[in-house]
Design a protein around this motif. Structure first.
Motif, mmCIF file in Angstrom:
data_model
loop_
_atom_site.group_PDB
_atom_site.id
_atom_site.type_symbol
_atom_site.label_atom_id
_atom_site.label_comp_id
_atom_site.label_asym_id
_atom_site.label_seq_id
_atom_site.Cartn_x
_atom_site.Cartn_y
_atom_site.Cartn_z
ATOM 1 N N LYS A 234 -19.177 -61.651 -31.121
ATOM 2 C CA LYS A 234 -18.785 -61.218 -32.471
ATOM 3 C C LYS A 234 -18.381 -59.751 -32.477
ATOM 4 C CE LYS A 234 -20.654 -62.840 -36.174
ATOM 5 N NZ LYS A 234 -21.564 -63.204 -37.288
ATOM 6 N N GLN A 235 -18.868 -59.000 -31.475
ATOM 7 C CA GLN A 235 -18.511 -57.586 -31.380
ATOM 8 C C GLN A 235 -17.087 -57.383 -30.853
ATOM 9 O OE1 GLN A 235 -21.541 -55.327 -29.234
ATOM 10 N NE2 GLN A 235 -23.074 -56.853 -29.836
ATOM 11 N N LEU A 236 -16.437 -58.471 -30.454
ATOM 12 C CA LEU A 236 -15.064 -58.372 -29.960
ATOM 13 C C LEU A 236 -14.039 -58.334 -31.098
ATOM 14 C CD1 LEU A 236 -14.932 -60.693 -26.814
ATOM 15 C CD2 LEU A 236 -14.591 -58.217 -26.902
ATOM 16 N N PHE A 237 -14.522 -58.245 -32.327
ATOM 17 C CA PHE A 237 -13.609 -58.204 -33.458
ATOM 18 C C PHE A 237 -13.763 -56.884 -34.190
ATOM 19 C CE2 PHE A 237 -14.487 -62.651 -32.585
ATOM 20 C CZ PHE A 237 -13.194 -63.125 -32.397
ATOM 21 N N LEU A 238 -12.654 -56.214 -34.367
ATOM 22 C CA LEU A 238 -12.585 -54.923 -35.044
ATOM 23 C C LEU A 238 -12.324 -55.175 -36.528
ATOM 24 C CD1 LEU A 238 -12.342 -51.773 -34.738
ATOM 25 C CD2 LEU A 238 -9.890 -52.150 -34.408
ATOM 26 N N THR A 239 -13.285 -54.833 -37.373
ATOM 27 C CA THR A 239 -13.171 -55.093 -38.809
ATOM 28 C C THR A 239 -12.440 -53.946 -39.502
ATOM 29 O OG1 THR A 239 -15.302 -56.251 -38.718
ATOM 30 C CG2 THR A 239 -14.456 -55.658 -40.891
ATOM 31 N N GLN A 240 -11.391 -54.283 -40.251
ATOM 32 C CA GLN A 240 -10.621 -53.279 -40.959
ATOM 33 C C GLN A 240 -10.301 -53.781 -42.368
ATOM 34 O OE1 GLN A 240 -9.963 -50.228 -39.957
ATOM 35 N NE2 GLN A 240 -10.765 -50.499 -37.882
ATOM 36 N N SER A 241 -10.469 -52.903 -43.328
ATOM 37 C CA SER A 241 -10.133 -53.238 -44.713
ATOM 38 C C SER A 241 -8.679 -52.860 -44.980
ATOM 39 C CB SER A 241 -11.053 -52.476 -45.670
ATOM 40 O OG SER A 241 -10.720 -52.761 -47.009
ATOM 41 N N ILE A 242 -7.916 -53.835 -45.488
ATOM 42 C CA ILE A 242 -6.496 -53.617 -45.759
ATOM 43 C C ILE A 242 -6.181 -54.096 -47.165
ATOM 44 C CG2 ILE A 242 -4.136 -54.173 -45.039
ATOM 45 C CD1 ILE A 242 -5.194 -54.690 -42.229
ATOM 46 N N SER A 243 -5.426 -53.280 -47.905
ATOM 47 C CA SER A 243 -5.025 -53.642 -49.260
ATOM 48 C C SER A 243 -4.134 -54.878 -49.226
ATOM 49 C CB SER A 243 -4.281 -52.472 -49.906
ATOM 50 O OG SER A 243 -3.884 -52.804 -51.219
ATOM 51 N N THR A 244 -4.512 -55.891 -50.003
ATOM 52 C CA THR A 244 -3.842 -57.189 -49.964
ATOM 53 C C THR A 244 -3.438 -57.616 -51.368
ATOM 54 O OG1 THR A 244 -5.245 -57.790 -48.075
ATOM 55 C CG2 THR A 244 -4.058 -59.571 -49.178
ATOM 56 N N LEU A 245 -2.221 -58.085 -51.507
ATOM 57 C CA LEU A 245 -1.717 -58.529 -52.806
ATOM 58 C C LEU A 245 -2.226 -59.944 -53.090
ATOM 59 C CD1 LEU A 245 0.148 -57.550 -55.121
ATOM 60 C CD2 LEU A 245 2.011 -58.772 -53.976
ATOM 61 N N ILE A 246 -3.118 -60.046 -54.087
ATOM 62 C CA ILE A 246 -3.687 -61.329 -54.483
ATOM 63 C C ILE A 246 -3.488 -61.493 -55.987
ATOM 64 C CG2 ILE A 246 -5.771 -62.756 -54.566
ATOM 65 C CD1 ILE A 246 -4.930 -62.177 -51.738
ATOM 66 N N ASP A 247 -2.758 -62.520 -56.390
ATOM 67 C CA ASP A 247 -2.493 -62.767 -57.817
ATOM 68 C C ASP A 247 -1.948 -61.519 -58.518
ATOM 69 O OD1 ASP A 247 -3.410 -65.382 -57.568
ATOM 70 O OD2 ASP A 247 -5.479 -64.800 -57.984
ATOM 71 N N PHE B 253 -9.490 -57.917 -36.181
ATOM 72 C CA PHE B 253 -8.562 -57.796 -35.065
ATOM 73 C C PHE B 253 -9.316 -57.986 -33.750
ATOM 74 C CE2 PHE B 253 -6.739 -55.506 -38.576
ATOM 75 C CZ PHE B 253 -5.368 -55.698 -38.473
ATOM 76 N N THR B 254 -8.752 -58.771 -32.856
ATOM 77 C CA THR B 254 -9.409 -58.956 -31.566
ATOM 78 C C THR B 254 -9.350 -57.670 -30.750
ATOM 79 O OG1 THR B 254 -9.472 -60.226 -29.499
ATOM 80 C CG2 THR B 254 -7.302 -59.876 -30.490
ATOM 81 N N LYS B 255 -10.461 -57.346 -30.088
ATOM 82 C CA LYS B 255 -10.494 -56.194 -29.191
ATOM 83 C C LYS B 255 -9.958 -56.545 -27.800
ATOM 84 C CE LYS B 255 -14.436 -53.832 -31.331
ATOM 85 N NZ LYS B 255 -15.808 -53.287 -31.088
ATOM 86 N N LYS B 256 -9.646 -57.809 -27.581
ATOM 87 C CA LYS B 256 -9.160 -58.218 -26.263
ATOM 88 C C LYS B 256 -7.814 -57.586 -25.943
ATOM 89 C CE LYS B 256 -11.486 -62.715 -25.817
ATOM 90 N NZ LYS B 256 -11.309 -64.172 -25.642
ATOM 91 N N PHE B 257 -7.018 -57.325 -26.973
ATOM 92 C CA PHE B 257 -5.642 -56.885 -26.719
ATOM 93 C C PHE B 257 -5.281 -55.641 -27.525
ATOM 94 C CE2 PHE B 257 -5.564 -61.593 -26.077
ATOM 95 C CZ PHE B 257 -5.540 -61.539 -24.695
ATOM 96 N N GLN B 258 -6.101 -54.612 -27.400
ATOM 97 C CA GLN B 258 -5.767 -53.299 -27.930
ATOM 98 C C GLN B 258 -5.203 -52.465 -26.775
ATOM 99 O OE1 GLN B 258 -6.231 -52.825 -31.377
ATOM 100 N NE2 GLN B 258 -6.812 -54.983 -31.280
#
Length: 494
Positions: free
Chosen positions: A342-355, A365-370
């Motif tokens: 679970k630590q292989l995922f980079l958590t990022q908050s991004i503004s998203t258009l919803i309704d 984001f996967t840390k495998k391919f940074q």
């Protein structure tokens, strides 16, 4: 990372102006005198063939690292969803990327296939491999050992590329009881032999030809590389066996899959990454994880510049610069709380258009391919999971071996160990999904196991699910190729 000279690759790529399998080679063969080195001249020396092989690896890397193939299996299977757009006209909106729009909806079109480039580039790679095979024996400035090594690598590339084509354009091996359904065109001669109009092999024959190429390659390999660069960047005897194990598993030849994976695990000299280093190994920005068996490394120019890598699609740089593909909650929910993966995922908050309103949403984001990652073709963890799945399919299933191999992967991840052998087929399927995510396996695993596709979190297609069997588990043969070759049959429903 291979330190290729980009100018060398470009000039050699120009040498191979091959429009693709079944298309005219007249333009290539009728170059103006003095403007192009002929194939015979270029491939008449050891150095020329080595340059050709170097360029061939670069073309393979570009083909599998390209958006279409790099995201295909995980996107179709449900491991991946999309990030919000960063373009001003659609800022914050979640859209399907144009390059894969029809495929994602299980509605690709033969007339304008999203994957026409992948199809043609794959056969171009095969044609180049065939040229190397046709010219290498006549070299007078190479030893027999060097010629054998050159041919072994070209055969491995030819087999690998045909295998990828079969995964995408032919139903899984077990689709019919005798694998008599359509496979792919298996090309073993370059277009310098003349225009050919071959028919598609059956799936059974396709696999037989793939396996023959691989076993022929294994009989030719030496212990000495002919190309300069990291050992893990080129096909060799060990990672070619890893390819063979994968092919045997896809064929459901469980005895050979078991024995071949066991050979790799026992004799490769490569060890699994341990728990303490697992995350840091994946986080390295340039070098591959230490258990790698084959990475198609990204070319690097003399000045150190990099043309592109998988981070283009999976990377995160800033709130305005990031890739289009992230982990779905469907995948994330499979991991236990203490699973280190679970630590292989980079958590990022991004503004998203919803309704019509913009709200911050978390994306993973996967840390495998940074950084500047290469394409992970084979690594040792897959071989443990191949051995586990194959152990279950043996005439006398070896349940304890399967449990042991699954527990080896789970123990490293700090996940709960199995105490019994109940429902191991489903367990190994899910363990592959967790361990090999973003590495191009899930959709093919679903097809091989005759499962249905279920995509929930983030699915924005009109067709989020697909029940097995379905004609849409394969893509259409591009119309341009069908028009050229009267013997090339289309896939049903396209």
């Amino acid at each position: 990372m291979k330190n290729f000279n980009n100018k060398t690759l470009i000039s050699f790529s120009v040498l191979f102006i091959l429009i693709g399998l079944l298309q005219s080679c007249s333009d290539f063969l009728e170059q103006e005198p003095g403007t192009q080195v002929s194939i015979t001249e270029q491939l008449g020396t050891k150095q020329g063939v080595m340059t050709a092989l170097n360029g061939l690896y670069s073309d393979v890397e570009v083909n599998v690292r390209g958006e279409r193939f790099a995201v295909y299996a995980d996107l179709q299977g449900g491991n991946i969803k999309f990030t919000p757009s960063t373009t001003s006209s659609s800022l914050g909106q979640i859209n399907i990327p144009t390059n894969i729009a029809n495929v994602y909806s299980f509605d690709d079109q033969s007339d304008a296939s999203n994957y026409a480039i992948f199809y043609s580039e794959s056969y171009d790679i095969i044609n180049q491999a065939n040229l190397i095979l046709e010219f290498t024996d006549a070299l007078t400035d190479a030893t027999q050992e060097e010629k054998n090594q050159l041919k072994a690598e070209a055969l491995s590339i030819r087999a690998y590329t045909h295998f990828l084509l079969s995964e995408v354009y032919s139903q899984n091996y077990g689709y019919t009881s005798d694998a008599s359904h359509k496979g792919i065109v298996y090309n073993t001669q370059s277009i310098t032999k003349g225009i050919q109009y071959p028919a598609r092999e059956t799936a059974a024959n396709t696999y037989s030809l793939i396996i023959k190429d691989i076993t022929d390659a294994l009989s030719l390999y030496s212990d000495n590389l002919v190309l300069s660069g990291p050992v893990y960047s080129f096909f060799n005897k060990t990672n070619t066996k890893a390819l063979l194990a994968r092919v045997y598993l896809s064929k459901k030849d469980y005895k050979n899959a078991y024995e071949t994976a066991n050979d790799v695990i026992t004799n490769s000299g490569v060890s699994l990454v341990n728990s303490a280093n697992y995350i840091s190994e994946w986080e390295k920005p340039d070098l591959p994880i230490s258990e790698i068996l084959l990475e198609f490394s990204i070319p690097k120019g003399n000045d150190g510049t990099v043309g592109g890598s998988l981070s283009t699609f999976f990377g995160y740089t800033s709130s305005t610069v990031y890739g289009r593909y992230v982990a779905s909650q469907d995948l994330l929910d499979l991991y236990e709380t203490n699973d280190i993966r679970k630590q292989l995922f980079l958590t990022q908050s991004i503004s998203t258009l919803i309704d019509s309103k913009k709200d911050p949403r978390n994306y993973y984001f996967t840390k495998k391919f940074q950084g500047n990652p290469g394409y992970v073709a084979f690594r040792l963890s897959e071989q443990y999971l191949i051995r586990a799945e194959a152990a279950l399919g043996l005439d006398n299933p070896n349940l304890e071996q399967a449990k042991s191999d699954i527990n080896t992967i789970r123990a490293r991840a700090n996940a709960t160990l199995l105490n019994d052998t109940n429902n191991l087929a489903e367990v190994v399927f899910l363990e592959r999904r967790k361990e090999l995510c973003f590495e191009g396996h899930l959709f093919f695993d679903i097809a091989r196991n005759h499962k249905s596709v279920s995509r929930n979190d983030g699915c924005i297609s009109l067709s989020c699910n697909m029940t097995y069997p379905s004609l849409k588990f394969v893509l259409p043969i591009p119309r341009a190729n069908l028009n050229v070759n009267p013997n090339l049959e289309k896939n049903e429903s396209y």
